[in-house]
Motif scaffolding. Structure first.
Motif, PDB file in Angstrom:
ATOM      1  N   SER A 292       0.827  -1.199   0.000  1.00 53.82           N
ATOM      2  CA  SER A 292       0.000   0.000   0.000  1.00 53.82           C
ATOM      3  C   SER A 292       0.863   1.251   0.000  1.00 53.82           C
ATOM      4  CB  SER A 292      -0.918   0.004   1.223  1.00 53.82           C
ATOM      5  OG  SER A 292      -1.780  -1.109   1.230  1.00 53.82           O
ATOM      6  N   SER A 293       0.246   2.371  -0.388  1.00 52.47           N
ATOM      7  CA  SER A 293       0.953   3.646  -0.436  1.00 52.47           C
ATOM      8  C   SER A 293       0.025   4.754   0.025  1.00 52.47           C
ATOM      9  CB  SER A 293       1.441   3.936  -1.861  1.00 52.47           C
ATOM     10  OG  SER A 293       1.960   5.251  -1.962  1.00 52.47           O
ATOM     11  N   GLU A 294       0.610   5.800   0.579  1.00 53.89           N
ATOM     12  CA  GLU A 294      -0.172   6.976   0.953  1.00 53.89           C
ATOM     13  C   GLU A 294      -0.511   7.838  -0.258  1.00 53.89           C
ATOM     14  OE1 GLU A 294       1.057   8.737   5.045  1.00 53.89           O
ATOM     15  OE2 GLU A 294       2.821   7.618   4.323  1.00 53.89           O
ATOM     16  N   PHE A 295      -0.062   7.408  -1.436  1.00 51.36           N
ATOM     17  CA  PHE A 295      -0.333   8.143  -2.666  1.00 51.36           C
ATOM     18  C   PHE A 295      -1.049   7.224  -3.652  1.00 51.36           C
ATOM     19  CE2 PHE A 295       3.324   9.930  -0.584  1.00 51.36           C
ATOM     20  CZ  PHE A 295       3.049  11.291  -0.591  1.00 51.36           C
ATOM     21  N   GLY A 296      -1.994   7.783  -4.403  1.00 52.44           N
ATOM     22  CA  GLY A 296      -2.735   6.989  -5.363  1.00 52.44           C
ATOM     23  C   GLY A 296      -3.739   6.062  -4.702  1.00 52.44           C
ATOM     24  N   VAL A 297      -4.294   5.169  -5.508  1.00 60.88           N
ATOM     25  CA  VAL A 297      -5.288   4.193  -5.046  1.00 60.88           C
ATOM     26  C   VAL A 297      -4.589   2.872  -4.759  1.00 60.88           C
ATOM     27  CG1 VAL A 297      -7.327   2.855  -5.711  1.00 60.88           C
ATOM     28  CG2 VAL A 297      -7.141   5.263  -6.390  1.00 60.88           C
ATOM     29  N   THR A 298      -4.902   2.271  -3.640  1.00 63.34           N
ATOM     30  CA  THR A 298      -4.455   0.911  -3.367  1.00 63.34           C
ATOM     31  C   THR A 298      -5.653  -0.022  -3.518  1.00 63.34           C
ATOM     32  OG1 THR A 298      -2.716   1.632  -1.836  1.00 63.34           O
ATOM     33  CG2 THR A 298      -3.439  -0.664  -1.688  1.00 63.34           C
ATOM     34  N   ILE A 299      -5.569  -0.935  -4.484  1.00 65.54           N
ATOM     35  CA  ILE A 299      -6.647  -1.891  -4.742  1.00 65.54           C
ATOM     36  C   ILE A 299      -6.341  -3.173  -3.981  1.00 65.54           C
ATOM     37  CG2 ILE A 299      -7.883  -3.224  -6.488  1.00 65.54           C
ATOM     38  CD1 ILE A 299      -7.127  -1.079  -8.521  1.00 65.54           C
ATOM     39  N   ALA A 300      -7.219  -3.543  -3.080  1.00 65.76           N
ATOM     40  CA  ALA A 300      -7.029  -4.780  -2.317  1.00 65.76           C
ATOM     41  C   ALA A 300      -7.460  -5.965  -3.176  1.00 65.76           C
ATOM     42  CB  ALA A 300      -7.852  -4.740  -1.034  1.00 65.76           C
ATOM     43  N   MET A 301      -6.576  -6.915  -3.323  1.00 67.65           N
ATOM     44  CA  MET A 301      -6.901  -8.122  -4.080  1.00 67.65           C
ATOM     45  C   MET A 301      -7.507  -9.203  -3.181  1.00 67.65           C
ATOM     46  SD  MET A 301      -6.067  -6.902  -6.887  1.00 67.65           S
ATOM     47  CE  MET A 301      -6.359  -8.316  -7.943  1.00 67.65           C
TER      48      MET A 301
ATOM     49  N   ILE B  37     -20.835 -10.328   2.336  1.00 68.24           N
ATOM     50  CA  ILE B  37     -20.708 -11.683   1.788  1.00 68.24           C
ATOM     51  C   ILE B  37     -21.061 -12.728   2.838  1.00 68.24           C
ATOM     52  CG2 ILE B  37     -19.069 -13.370   0.868  1.00 68.24           C
ATOM     53  CD1 ILE B  37     -19.885 -11.253  -1.144  1.00 68.24           C
ATOM     54  N   GLU B  38     -20.583 -12.537   4.051  1.00 65.55           N
ATOM     55  CA  GLU B  38     -20.843 -13.509   5.114  1.00 65.55           C
ATOM     56  C   GLU B  38     -22.316 -13.568   5.494  1.00 65.55           C
ATOM     57  OE1 GLU B  38     -16.431 -13.174   7.240  1.00 65.55           O
ATOM     58  OE2 GLU B  38     -18.182 -12.146   8.102  1.00 65.55           O
ATOM     59  N   SER B  39     -23.037 -12.474   5.260  1.00 71.55           N
ATOM     60  CA  SER B  39     -24.468 -12.469   5.565  1.00 71.55           C
ATOM     61  C   SER B  39     -25.304 -13.072   4.442  1.00 71.55           C
ATOM     62  CB  SER B  39     -24.941 -11.038   5.848  1.00 71.55           C
ATOM     63  OG  SER B  39     -24.851 -10.238   4.681  1.00 71.55           O
ATOM     64  N   GLY B  40     -24.648 -13.482   3.340  1.00 75.32           N
ATOM     65  CA  GLY B  40     -25.344 -14.177   2.263  1.00 75.32           C
ATOM     66  C   GLY B  40     -25.607 -13.360   1.020  1.00 75.32           C
ATOM     67  N   ALA B  41     -25.083 -12.137   0.942  1.00 71.96           N
ATOM     68  CA  ALA B  41     -25.300 -11.308  -0.251  1.00 71.96           C
ATOM     69  C   ALA B  41     -24.518 -11.874  -1.435  1.00 71.96           C
ATOM     70  CB  ALA B  41     -24.868  -9.871   0.020  1.00 71.96           C
ATOM     71  N   ASP B  42     -25.206 -12.084  -2.564  1.00 74.01           N
ATOM     72  CA  ASP B  42     -24.562 -12.603  -3.773  1.00 74.01           C
ATOM     73  C   ASP B  42     -24.202 -11.426  -4.673  1.00 74.01           C
ATOM     74  OD1 ASP B  42     -23.623 -14.303  -5.756  1.00 74.01           O
ATOM     75  OD2 ASP B  42     -25.595 -14.491  -6.695  1.00 74.01           O
ATOM     76  N   VAL B  43     -23.146 -10.705  -4.281  1.00 71.35           N
ATOM     77  CA  VAL B  43     -22.704  -9.539  -5.040  1.00 71.35           C
ATOM     78  C   VAL B  43     -21.206  -9.650  -5.288  1.00 71.35           C
ATOM     79  CG1 VAL B  43     -24.493  -7.991  -4.143  1.00 71.35           C
ATOM     80  CG2 VAL B  43     -22.314  -8.191  -2.931  1.00 71.35           C
ATOM     81  N   ARG B  44     -20.775  -9.048  -6.379  1.00 70.84           N
ATOM     82  CA  ARG B  44     -19.340  -8.930  -6.620  1.00 70.84           C
ATOM     83  C   ARG B  44     -18.806  -7.836  -5.690  1.00 70.84           C
ATOM     84  NH1 ARG B  44     -18.337 -11.836 -11.183  1.00 70.84           N
ATOM     85  NH2 ARG B  44     -20.127 -12.155 -12.577  1.00 70.84           N
ATOM     86  N   THR B  45     -17.682  -8.075  -5.057  1.00 69.00           N
ATOM     87  CA  THR B  45     -17.146  -7.090  -4.118  1.00 69.00           C
ATOM     88  C   THR B  45     -15.699  -6.742  -4.455  1.00 69.00           C
ATOM     89  OG1 THR B  45     -16.418  -8.796  -2.552  1.00 69.00           O
ATOM     90  CG2 THR B  45     -18.631  -7.876  -2.245  1.00 69.00           C
ATOM     91  N   ALA B  46     -15.346  -5.515  -4.105  1.00 69.83           N
ATOM     92  CA  ALA B  46     -13.967  -5.046  -4.241  1.00 69.83           C
ATOM     93  C   ALA B  46     -13.706  -4.064  -3.112  1.00 69.83           C
ATOM     94  CB  ALA B  46     -13.744  -4.403  -5.603  1.00 69.83           C
ATOM     95  N   LEU B  47     -12.439  -3.796  -2.885  1.00 76.17           N
ATOM     96  CA  LEU B  47     -12.036  -2.861  -1.838  1.00 76.17           C
ATOM     97  C   LEU B  47     -10.968  -1.942  -2.402  1.00 76.17           C
ATOM     98  CD1 LEU B  47     -11.813  -1.840   1.124  1.00 76.17           C
ATOM     99  CD2 LEU B  47     -10.173  -3.706   1.514  1.00 76.17           C
ATOM    100  N   ILE B  48     -11.244  -0.635  -2.396  1.00 77.71           N
ATOM    101  CA  ILE B  48     -10.248   0.353  -2.797  1.00 77.71           C
ATOM    102  C   ILE B  48      -9.896   1.189  -1.568  1.00 77.71           C
ATOM    103  CG2 ILE B  48     -10.863   0.388  -5.225  1.00 77.71           C
ATOM    104  CD1 ILE B  48     -12.545   2.858  -4.748  1.00 77.71           C
ATOM    105  N   THR B  49      -8.608   1.472  -1.403  1.00 76.92           N
ATOM    106  CA  THR B  49      -8.178   2.061  -0.142  1.00 76.92           C
ATOM    107  C   THR B  49      -7.236   3.241  -0.333  1.00 76.92           C
ATOM    108  OG1 THR B  49      -6.159   0.736   0.185  1.00 76.92           O
ATOM    109  CG2 THR B  49      -8.244  -0.294   0.797  1.00 76.92           C
TER     110      THR B  49
END
Length: 384
Positions: free
Chosen positions: A254-263, A305-317
């Motif tokens: 991760s970096s304090e600059f730009g977008v960090t995409i969590a895989m 996801i753990e509650s059962g939602a069938d959605v595609r998920t991503a995390l941007i940080t």
């Protein structure tokens, strides 16, 4: 449509307002009201759950296969565990954070009879009394107490003040906005993410941006205790992008600059297709980015996801130094995240099949096979 211009003055001002409003998990009513008022000012419709999670909807060209952007309003904090005979308060943490970062913190105790100010101190706080024992005291919540700034010398005087077991304690953020773009404060996780979301929404409203589907802007109130987005998603949502902090620590990318995409985080990999689309949008829109994997981390996406939602998920940080402590970020990352959100929500929907919860193989996604990957590798130039 490409990325939209972000008003960084608005982003910084709104972040400062969010930080000024205490919102430890379990004590979020005021910040919910503040966010709803801002949504009304922006002209974006919303609804709230019984406990206060917010769903704001930016109308798109169609309702089905909606996209969601989620961030959480709640922060770390503490709660009164007991009234001590010395007139101090025993505490337990709200959320997972070390008592090492609680020592010396200024705080507000909210009681049913008003609020009080105080300081969290180690049990042996006076160097003139305890000498070297101040440095050898173990670190932990059993070794700190809250000194209330009111006449309190014993348990009965605390009771007269109206302090009770279970009262909420909010930790002062102590924010500092440095001229070079750095921001130092507690609770940047995740008030910075909320500010990013509003900055993107502000840009969309100003530009009257057209989106292919409805965009659900979700604000949750219990992410720090693992609940997150488990009770705010509607069945219309096909994909959800969480906005939260990434850890700029040794061993992380991760970096304090730009977008960090969590895989991936501790619950497993994020959606293959959604994460790669976000990376591609960064490339296409000249947004600096890097990828990272978090081993001791979960977000709003995990709870959904753990509650059962069938959605595609991503995390941007946004990269955070000293997460869950005295945190530091940079405006460059916040602006970059807001730009990516605007590029994402205005981009075409590529997986049309996602408009249905169930269907056949027709239109289902594909991932590269071993043979296909080998063929692609043949075409890549060899760099020595």
């Amino acid at each position: 449509m490409t990325r939209l211009a972000i008003d960084t003055d608005y982003l910084a001002d709104w972040l400062a307002r969010l930080l000024a409003t205490p919102s430890p998990t379990g004590y979020t009513d005021t910040i919910v009201r503040d966010c709803c008022a801002e949504l009304e000012r922006l002209g974006v419709g919303y609804e709230i759950t019984r406990r206060g999670a917010i769903r704001a909807i930016y109308q798109g060209s169609r309702r089905k296969a909606a996209r969601a952007i989620v961030a959480h309003l709640d922060t770390l904090g503490a709660q009164v565990k007991g009234l001590k005979e010395n007139g101090r308060l025993e505490l337990v943490p709200v959320g997972h954070w070390s008592a090492r970062f609680a020592e010396g913190a200024r705080a507000t105790i909210f009681t049913d009879h008003g609020s009080y100010r105080g300081t969290i101190l180690p049990l042996k706080a006076s160097g003139h009394t305890f000498a070297d024992e101040v440095d050898t005291l173990p670190v932990g919540w059993d070794y700190v107490e809250l000194r209330i700034d009111a006449p309190a010398t014993d348990k009965s005087s605390l009771e007269k003040l109206g302090v009770e077991v279970g009262d909420m304690v909010a930790i002062d953020p102590q924010p500092e906005f440095v001229e070079n773009g750095f921001i130092v404060s507690r609770h940047l996780d995740n008030k910075a993410g909320v500010a990013v979301m509003f900055a993107a929404l502000d840009a969309m409203v100003k530009e009257d941006a057209i989106t292919p589907v409805d965009i659900h802007f979700l604000l949750t109130i219990a992410e720090e205790v693992g609940v997150g987005a488990s009770a705010i998603l509607s069945h219309d949502v096909a994909s959800m992008v969480a906005v939260d902090n990434g850890t700029t620590a040794p061993g992380q990318n991760s970096s304090e600059f730009g977008v960090t995409i969590a895989m991936a985080d501790q619950t497993g990999p994020f959606d293959y297709h959604l994460t790669r689309k976000l990376a591609r949008l960064c490339l296409e829109n000249d947004i600096r980015y890097q990828k990272d994997v978090f081993r001791h981390y979960r977000s709003d996406s995990a709870s959904a996801i753990e509650s059962g939602a069938d959605v595609r998920t991503a995390l941007i940080t946004f990269g955070v130094d000293a997460s869950h402590g005295y945190e530091r970020i940079h405006m460059h990352a916040l602006r970059s995240l807001a730009e990516l959100i605007t590029a994402y929500v205005t981009s075409p929907v590529e997986i049309q099949r996602d408009s249905k919860e169930l269907g056949s193989l027709q239109g289902f996604t594909t991932q590269p096979t071993e043979d296909e990957a080998a063929e692609e590798a043949k075409d890549e130039p060899v760099v020595l």
